[in-house]
Design a protein around this motif. Structure first.
Motif, short mmCIF file in Angstrom:
data_model
loop_
_atom_site.label_atom_id
_atom_site.label_comp_id
_atom_site.label_asym_id
_atom_site.label_seq_id
_atom_site.Cartn_x
_atom_site.Cartn_y
_atom_site.Cartn_z
N UNK A 141 0.84 -1.19 0.00
CA UNK A 141 0.00 0.00 0.00
C UNK A 141 0.88 1.25 0.00
N UNK A 142 0.34 2.33 -0.53
CA UNK A 142 1.08 3.60 -0.57
C UNK A 142 0.18 4.71 -0.04
N UNK A 143 0.80 5.76 0.50
CA UNK A 143 0.06 6.91 1.01
C UNK A 143 0.87 8.18 0.80
N UNK A 144 0.16 9.29 0.65
CA UNK A 144 0.77 10.62 0.59
C UNK A 144 0.10 11.45 1.65
N UNK A 145 0.91 12.15 2.46
CA UNK A 145 0.38 13.05 3.50
C UNK A 145 0.89 14.46 3.22
N UNK A 153 5.79 23.61 3.87
CA UNK A 153 6.69 22.58 3.37
C UNK A 153 6.31 21.14 3.71
N UNK A 154 5.21 20.93 4.43
CA UNK A 154 4.88 19.59 4.90
C UNK A 154 4.37 18.67 3.80
N UNK A 155 5.15 17.64 3.49
CA UNK A 155 4.74 16.63 2.50
C UNK A 155 5.56 15.37 2.74
N UNK A 172 4.47 10.65 9.33
CA UNK A 172 5.74 10.95 10.02
C UNK A 172 6.66 11.77 9.13
N UNK A 173 6.72 11.44 7.86
CA UNK A 173 7.57 12.20 6.93
C UNK A 173 7.04 13.61 6.72
N UNK A 174 5.73 13.73 6.62
CA UNK A 174 5.13 15.06 6.47
C UNK A 174 5.44 15.92 7.69
N UNK A 184 1.20 19.15 13.18
CA UNK A 184 -0.09 18.57 13.55
C UNK A 184 -1.15 18.74 12.46
N UNK A 185 -0.88 19.55 11.47
CA UNK A 185 -1.86 19.76 10.40
C UNK A 185 -1.74 18.73 9.28
N UNK A 186 -0.66 17.96 9.28
CA UNK A 186 -0.46 16.96 8.22
C UNK A 186 -1.60 15.94 8.24
N UNK A 187 -2.05 15.56 7.07
CA UNK A 187 -3.07 14.51 6.96
C UNK A 187 -2.86 13.73 5.67
N UNK A 188 -3.26 12.47 5.69
CA UNK A 188 -3.16 11.63 4.50
C UNK A 188 -4.20 12.11 3.49
N UNK A 189 -3.74 12.46 2.30
CA UNK A 189 -4.64 12.97 1.27
C UNK A 189 -4.87 12.00 0.12
N UNK A 190 -4.02 11.00 0.02
CA UNK A 190 -4.16 10.02 -1.06
C UNK A 190 -3.60 8.69 -0.57
#
Length: 198
Positions: A141-145, A153-155, A172-174, A184-190
């Motif tokens: 599985x893959x995810x982007x946050x 700059x969070x990605x 964690x990377x974001x 704390x604003x990072x979220x998984x978007x895809x």
């Protein structure tokens, strides 16, 4: 024991001898001349054929999913993620090359709206122009946050054995790139899973 003689297009050699007592005597269909033995045996054979076809189809689908591939493509604008970021995940493609081409095409096309809801600008176009395949995978599985606020700059992206593992690593990377005030604003978007992964 006697052998049933089947007609009307019934293949030879497929019918087993039957005891007349088991069928309580030979029963013929009016006007057809077929023994009930023939009809029963033909029905059993058709049922086995249907079950065999369904089992074969299930094996093909499972085999196809087990041999599938996925990819992640990412583009970062000159000056870093803060200037523009594009990404795409592809899954369940026939092979790594097809998965890479699919992810790359989606990354270069980009969404109609950014994670913040705003329209893509010139910096986003620069990020799309720099898209490249950064990972291929199979049965994972893959995810982007992202930090959804524009100009931050969070990605981060990740590939894992499960969706939860990929989500956690991407977050964690974001957070590690977002800075102390925006982590704390990072979220998984895809997110997507390939093949048999969940």
């Amino acid at each position: 024991m006697g052998r049933a003689r089947c007609r009307a297009g019934q293949p030879r050699g497929q019918f087993q001898p039957q005891r007349r007592e088991a069928l309580r005597g030979p029963v013929r269909r009016p006007g057809k001349g077929l023994h009930l033995t023939c009809l029963l045996w033909a029905g059993v054979q058709m049922g086995r054929g249907v079950v065999s076809l369904l089992a074969f189809a299930a094996i093909l689908v499972a085999g196809d999913r087990a041999n599938s591939a996925g990819a992640v493509a990412e583009g970062i604008a000159p000056g870093g993620v803060i200037r523009g970021y594009a990404f795409a995940i592809s899954a369940n493609d026939p092979n790594g090359d097809a998965a890479g081409a699919s992810a790359l095409g989606a990354c270069k096309k980009g969404p109609e709206r950014l994670a913040s809801g705003s329209m893509p600008d010139n910096n986003f176009a620069k990020a799309r122009a720099r898209c490249k395949v950064v990972s291929t995978f199979s049965n994972k599985c893959a995810a982007v946050a992202l930090d959804p606020k524009d100009g931050t700059p969070g990605a981060g992206w990740a590939v894992g054995d499960t969706q939860n593992q990929a989500d956690d690593e991407a977050l964690a990377r974001c957070r590690s790139t977002a800075g102390a005030n925006r982590g704390d604003f990072c979220k998984v978007t895809n997110r997507k899973c390939d093949g048999t992964a969940k």
